[in-house]
Structure formats: C-alpha cells, structure tokens
Enzyme design. Structure first.
Site, short mmCIF file in Angstrom:
data_model
loop_
_atom_site.label_atom_id
_atom_site.label_comp_id
_atom_site.label_asym_id
_atom_site.label_seq_id
_atom_site.Cartn_x
_atom_site.Cartn_y
_atom_site.Cartn_z
N GLY A 2 -14.82 66.99 4.33
CA GLY A 2 -16.48 66.98 4.34
C GLY A 2 -16.77 66.65 2.78
O GLY A 2 -18.03 67.09 2.40
N SER A 3 -16.17 66.15 2.03
CA SER A 3 -16.65 65.59 0.61
C SER A 3 -17.98 64.78 0.60
O SER A 3 -18.79 64.89 -0.29
CB SER A 3 -15.69 65.17 -0.17
OG SER A 3 -15.21 63.60 0.17
N ASN A 4 -18.05 63.81 1.76
CA ASN A 4 -19.16 63.06 1.81
C ASN A 4 -20.47 63.97 2.08
O ASN A 4 -21.52 63.87 1.63
CB ASN A 4 -19.04 61.94 2.79
CG ASN A 4 -18.33 60.74 2.10
OD1 ASN A 4 -19.15 60.02 1.41
ND2 ASN A 4 -17.23 60.53 2.51
N LYS A 23 -13.34 60.95 15.85
CA LYS A 23 -13.41 60.70 17.29
C LYS A 23 -14.40 59.58 17.53
O LYS A 23 -15.31 59.32 16.76
CB LYS A 23 -14.03 61.91 18.06
CG LYS A 23 -13.07 63.30 17.76
CD LYS A 23 -11.90 63.11 18.86
CE LYS A 23 -12.30 63.46 20.03
NZ LYS A 23 -10.84 63.62 20.84
N ASN A 77 -22.32 55.39 9.80
CA ASN A 77 -20.87 55.52 9.45
C ASN A 77 -20.63 55.29 7.99
O ASN A 77 -21.22 54.12 7.41
CB ASN A 77 -20.17 55.21 10.32
CG ASN A 77 -18.51 55.56 10.07
OD1 ASN A 77 -18.30 56.62 9.79
ND2 ASN A 77 -17.63 54.76 10.25
N HIS A 98 -17.45 53.61 5.94
CA HIS A 98 -16.02 53.15 6.16
C HIS A 98 -15.34 52.92 4.58
O HIS A 98 -16.01 52.34 3.90
CB HIS A 98 -15.86 51.86 6.89
CG HIS A 98 -14.59 51.59 7.31
ND1 HIS A 98 -13.46 52.11 8.20
CD2 HIS A 98 -13.65 50.66 6.78
CE1 HIS A 98 -12.60 51.47 8.11
NE2 HIS A 98 -12.59 50.63 7.10
N ASP A 128 -16.16 50.28 13.92
CA ASP A 128 -16.41 49.55 12.45
C ASP A 128 -17.08 48.41 12.70
O ASP A 128 -16.86 47.29 11.92
CB ASP A 128 -15.16 49.37 11.70
CG ASP A 128 -14.34 50.75 11.30
OD1 ASP A 128 -15.02 51.86 11.19
OD2 ASP A 128 -13.10 50.94 11.36
N GLU A 161 -18.12 56.14 -2.41
CA GLU A 161 -18.70 56.86 -1.26
C GLU A 161 -19.89 57.71 -1.45
O GLU A 161 -20.91 57.71 -1.18
CB GLU A 161 -17.68 57.25 -0.14
CG GLU A 161 -16.68 56.34 0.41
CD GLU A 161 -15.88 56.98 1.46
OE1 GLU A 161 -16.21 57.57 2.25
OE2 GLU A 161 -14.46 56.86 1.44
C1 GRF Z 1 -14.05 58.88 3.97
O1 GRF Z 1 -13.03 58.25 3.07
C2 GRF Z 1 -14.85 58.19 4.90
O2 GRF Z 1 -15.05 56.62 4.41
C3 GRF Z 1 -13.80 58.16 6.03
O3 GRF Z 1 -13.30 59.36 6.13
C4 GRF Z 1 -13.17 59.84 4.61
C5 GRF Z 1 -14.07 61.23 5.14
O4 GRF Z 1 -13.84 62.02 3.77
N1 GRF Z 1 -14.61 57.59 7.30
P1 GRF Z 1 -14.55 63.31 3.69
O5 GRF Z 1 -14.18 64.10 4.75
O6 GRF Z 1 -15.95 63.07 3.66
O7 GRF Z 1 -14.03 64.05 2.39
#
Ligand code: GRF
Length: 223
Positions: free
Chosen positions: A14-16, A93, A109, A111, A152, A181
């Site tokens: 969940g770093s994003n 999923k 999403n 990627h 994708d 990201e």
């Molecule tokens: C990211 O690299 C994203 O592009 C991919 O999964 C990873 C998720 O990283 N779909 P995080 O859980 O947000 O750290």
C-alpha cells in the site's frame, strides 16, 4: 470545490495508497479517501487506511464463502459508500465485471512499466522489472490507465519514463519505478478532481475518459 471521493483496492504494502494519503494531508490532492478493500487480511494497506481514519475491509472468497459472495459484498459497499473513482493500488485480483459495470469508466490502475510493453497476464510485481532488465531496455516507467475486463488493457491516462541505470538489477529498477508511481498517481486523481480527466459513458474502451490536452502537456514537462 467538492473533493473527489475514492476507494482503493489493494493486496499488499500500500505504498501507493500512502502516497495518495500524504498528498491529501499536504493539501495537494483535493480528495476524500472513503474506504479500502483488500483480499489479504495482512495487507499493510488496511493498516494504513485505519491509521488515516478511513474504513478498511478484508474481503475474500474465504470471508464471503465464494467469489460470488465477494462480488455481492463489493457492490454492497459501493452502494453504501458512493465513490467517484475506484483506485487499484497493487490489487492482485481481477476486478469483477459487475463492479466495472457499476463504476463504468471510473476504475483506474497503476502499472509499473510502459504499457503495452511488459503488461498483461503474468506481468506483476518483481517479474515486470526482471523482464525489463533482461530485455536491456534503456527506459521503463509508469502507466496509469483505465481498467476494463482485460489485464492492463484500458485507455492510458498518463505515462512517465524512468531511465534504467546501467547494470541495475530488478530490485533497483522496481524502487525507481515505485518512486515515480508515488509522484504520478496523485496527479491523475487530482486531474479527475479538477476536471482535466473526465469519465465518459462511452462503451468504447479507448474513449473511457476525456483528457485535457493542456494537462497532458503539463505532465509531459515533468521529468
Ligand atoms: C506497484 O508497483 C504497482 O504498480 C503495482 O503493484 C505495486 C503496488 O505497490 N500494480 P504498493 O502496494 O502500492 O506499495
């Protein structure tokens, strides 16, 4: 301005998600994070969500008894907590078609490569960066795209390049891409909030959103 309401689907770290929450807190992103769903009870994304004071749900075929149960639960959540956007952040999923239908042209999403390269079934996690390193690409990057029923494959909203340093391994490349990201996803959500990206009701996947060309131009000037 009415903040953009969004929910997150995440399976892992969940770093994003955290990067989005940080941008909300700093005032850069006019958005409200409503809830997170994870198929993994141990996902750090759930903890990050609770820490930020939003709703966190573990939903899987184990908790719901079947895949059909998962779909019903997701639809129920969306009905009870309406959102403008569903944000996939490392969700491992496939999003059920019924959910895509309910949130038509409102699922995004991120990627970790420059689609259509290194995308599709089997290209997830470290595998993406391993393939990039093996192909000796000079550049990889980030793609933020709309989600449809194929992996994708949806309309691309934003791509940003990352130079692959000579001799870098997959782990290093992955870290560089993840940093990009974190600097990209919030910009796309802000574009939705500001009306620079607008969901359409088109059935043509290539026209899921309308993108303001001036916004795209501004994004292309970022490094
Ligand atoms: C990211 O690299 C994203 O592009 C991919 O999964 C990873 C998720 O990283 N779909 P995080 O859980 O947000 O750290």
């Amino acid at each position: 301005m009415i903040p953009l309401r969004f929910a997150v689907l995440a399976s892992g770290g969940g770093s994003n998600l955290q990067a989005l929450l940080d941008r909300i807190r700093s005032g850069d992103l006019p958005a409200e994070h409503v809830f997170t769903v994870s198929n993994n009870s141990q996902a750090k994304a759930l903890e990050r969500t609770r820490n930020a004071g939003a709703l966190a749900f573990h939903i899987s075929s184990k908790t719901e008894g079947s895949e059909e149960g998962v779909v019903s639960k997701l639809l129920e959540l969306i009905d009870h907590h309406p959102v403008d956007l569903l944000v996939l952040a490392g969700y491992m999923k496939k999003v059920p078609p019924a959910v895509l239908h309910r949130l038509k042209n409102r699922v995004v999403n991120v990627h970790p490569a420059l689609l259509p390269s290194f995308g599709g079934a089997g290209f997830y996690g470290e595998r993406v960066h391993e393939a990039v390193v093996q192909s000796r690409c000079e550049f990889t990057g980030v793609t933020i795209h709309m989600v449809n029923e194929n992996y994708d494959d949806g309309q691309i909203i934003l791509q940003r390049k990352v130079r692959v340093p000579a001799g870098a391994d997959a782990k290093t490349v992955g870290q560089l891409v993840l940093e990009k990201e974190h600097d990209s996803y919030w910009r796309v959500l802000k574009a939705f909030a500001d009306g620079d990206v607008v969901s359409t009701d088109s059935d043509n996947p290539a026209e899921a959103v309308r993108i303001n060309p001036e916004w795209l131009q501004r994004m292309s000037e970022l490094d």
